[in-house]
Design a protein around this motif. Structure first.
Motif, PDB file in Angstrom:
ATOM      1  N   ILE A 124      11.100   7.938   2.450  1.00  0.00           N
ATOM      2  CA  ILE A 124      11.882   6.921   1.740  1.00  0.00           C
ATOM      3  C   ILE A 124      13.356   7.311   1.712  1.00  0.00           C
ATOM      4  O   ILE A 124      14.248   6.488   1.975  1.00  0.00           O
ATOM      5  N   TYR A 127      14.862   6.932   5.151  1.00  0.00           N
ATOM      6  CA  TYR A 127      15.043   5.510   5.439  1.00  0.00           C
ATOM      7  C   TYR A 127      16.288   4.961   4.743  1.00  0.00           C
ATOM      8  O   TYR A 127      17.124   4.278   5.363  1.00  0.00           O
ATOM      9  N   ALA A 379      12.594  -0.095  -1.647  1.00  0.00           N
ATOM     10  CA  ALA A 379      12.068   1.118  -1.011  1.00  0.00           C
ATOM     11  C   ALA A 379      11.464   2.076  -2.023  1.00  0.00           C
ATOM     12  O   ALA A 379      10.363   2.615  -1.813  1.00  0.00           O
ATOM     13  N   VAL A 386       7.881   2.295   4.311  1.00  0.00           N
ATOM     14  CA  VAL A 386       8.746   2.975   5.267  1.00  0.00           C
ATOM     15  C   VAL A 386       7.974   3.929   6.165  1.00  0.00           C
ATOM     16  O   VAL A 386       8.552   4.514   7.093  1.00  0.00           O
TER      17      VAL A 386
END
Length: 397
Positions: A124, A127, A379, A386
């Motif tokens: 996460i 990302y 997210a 992700v």
């Protein structure tokens, strides 16, 4: 320092209070997370930073410092602190009055955050590092474009007021005004000034006869106008208002204040109906009849943009003061009143075009920031997976 003891790692999918996932410290070391808990830094969403100070540095009382426990990825926790699921309740819990409010420590201690497995936390964070970097780069490009528009405006302002674009321009021998159209009259700033009077702060309002007091904080310095939001009322004797109050077309000159990036000496034009007062940090400047007040505004703005005003600034004990006599003695070249009106009209049109372009840029920046905030929240709350190959092709948020 308040280290809250030992806690076992959370089970997969379990939510835990931040107080069980990190300790609270008064200094910042590598891997720590710090966020500003005071307005406006907290409210603008940009007040979260990771410690990377080559050692330890003490934090002020306006900063909350968290040291994540071993099973919490520091970057993941940092993104949680930037998400709306944390920020919205934290803002709602702020205490204090006026423009300075603080997030209580309990907002971080008691807030429940998702605790996915360590590898997913890292994914996460990776990302969001990537995605937000692209958004931030886009915003930076827009801000550069915005700054370029304002730089172009200053250039056009100076060139137009000095008449440099005309066909019959001659050297003046004046370093701050090196060229001017033939026929423009050499004079000084004071020849455009009918009278100048320092303002007064008045007293606390006691009844409905209080009047608005224009402060430097009310200046729209780019446009040379006065903000209409958050007006300040003060009490004055009726005789003082009758003698000193503003009239349509008056200029207001900033005489004290300023800062490293915004020196004192800004000028705005009063377009109200009259009767308003002005603070002790500014002066009312009445323009002579042979000078257009719209042109006089642009003249002062051009002198400020060209650095002429700064030559008359004196600084004592951290406050800049404008030497009005020295400033009014600066040389200028003055066109006929008809040309003044034409110049003022041309610059008004240019300023309107800049404002419209700037508004479009600001709207794009606001949308990008909204997109950024929505992406972070999605997210860290698992709305975006992700871990899948197609995670970067997420749905619109």
């Amino acid at each position: 320092m308040d280290d809250i003891g030992e806690f076992s790692p959370p089970r997969q999918g379990e939510q835990r209070p931040i107080s069980e996932l990190s300790g609270h410290y008064s200094y910042v070391g590598a891997g720590d997370i710090a966020y500003a808990k005071v307005t406006p830094c907290f409210e603008n969403g940009k007040g979260v930073a990771f410690g990377d100070v080559g050692g330890e540095a003490f934090a002020t009382t306006e900063v909350t410092v968290l040291r994540p426990r071993p099973w919490i990825d520091p970057r993941f926790l940092g993104w949680v602190l930037q998400s709306t699921v944390f920020r919205e309740p934290a803002i709602a819990s702020m205490t204090g009055a006026g423009g300075l409010r603080r997030v209580p420590e309990s907002a971080a201690r008691d807030f429940l955050i998702p605790t996915p497995p360590a590898e997913e936390q890292r994914q996460i964070a990776d990302y969001l590092d990537h995605e937000t970097a692209e958004i931030d780069a886009f915003i930076a490009d827009l801000q550069t474009l915005r700054a370029g528009l304002e730089a172009r405006w200053r250039s056009v302002l100076i060139e137009t007021v000095q008449g440099c674009g005309g066909p019959d321009v001659v050297a003046t021998g004046v370093n701050v005004w090196p060229r001017a159209p033939r026929g423009w009259r050499r004079t000084r700033v004071k020849s455009t000034v009918l009278a100048s009077s320092n303002g007064s702060w008045g007293s606390e309002p006691t009844d409905s006869t209080a009047v608005r007091c224009i402060r430097v904080a009310d200046f729209d310095k780019l446009r040379g106008s006065i903000h209409t939001h958050s007006p300040t009322d003060r009490q004055y004797d009726r005789a003082v208002v009758e003698r000193m109050s503003l009239r349509p077309g008056d200029l207001i000159l900033e005489k004290s204040g300023g800062g490293p990036t915004s020196p004192v000496g800004n000028v705005v034009r009063y377009a109200g109906s009259g009767g308003d007062m002005y603070s002790n940090f500014v002066a009312r400047v009445q323009v002579t009849p042979h000078v257009s007040s719209e042109y006089a505004l642009r003249l002062h703005q051009a002198l400020y943009a060209a650095g002429v005003t700064a030559r008359s600034v004196k600084q004592t004990t951290g406050i800049q003061n404008l030497d009005e006599s020295a400033y009014f003695d600066e040389p200028i070249f003055l066109p006929s009143r008809q040309e003044q009106v034409q110049i003022a009209s041309s610059l008004s049109t240019e300023r309107t075009a800049v404002d419209e372009a700037t508004a479009d840029i600001d709207a794009a920046i606001a949308l990008a920031n909204e997109r950024r905030a929505a992406l972070i929240t999605a997210a860290v709350t698992g709305q975006i997976d992700v871990t899948t190959k197609g995670s970067r092709e997420h749905a619109d948020l």
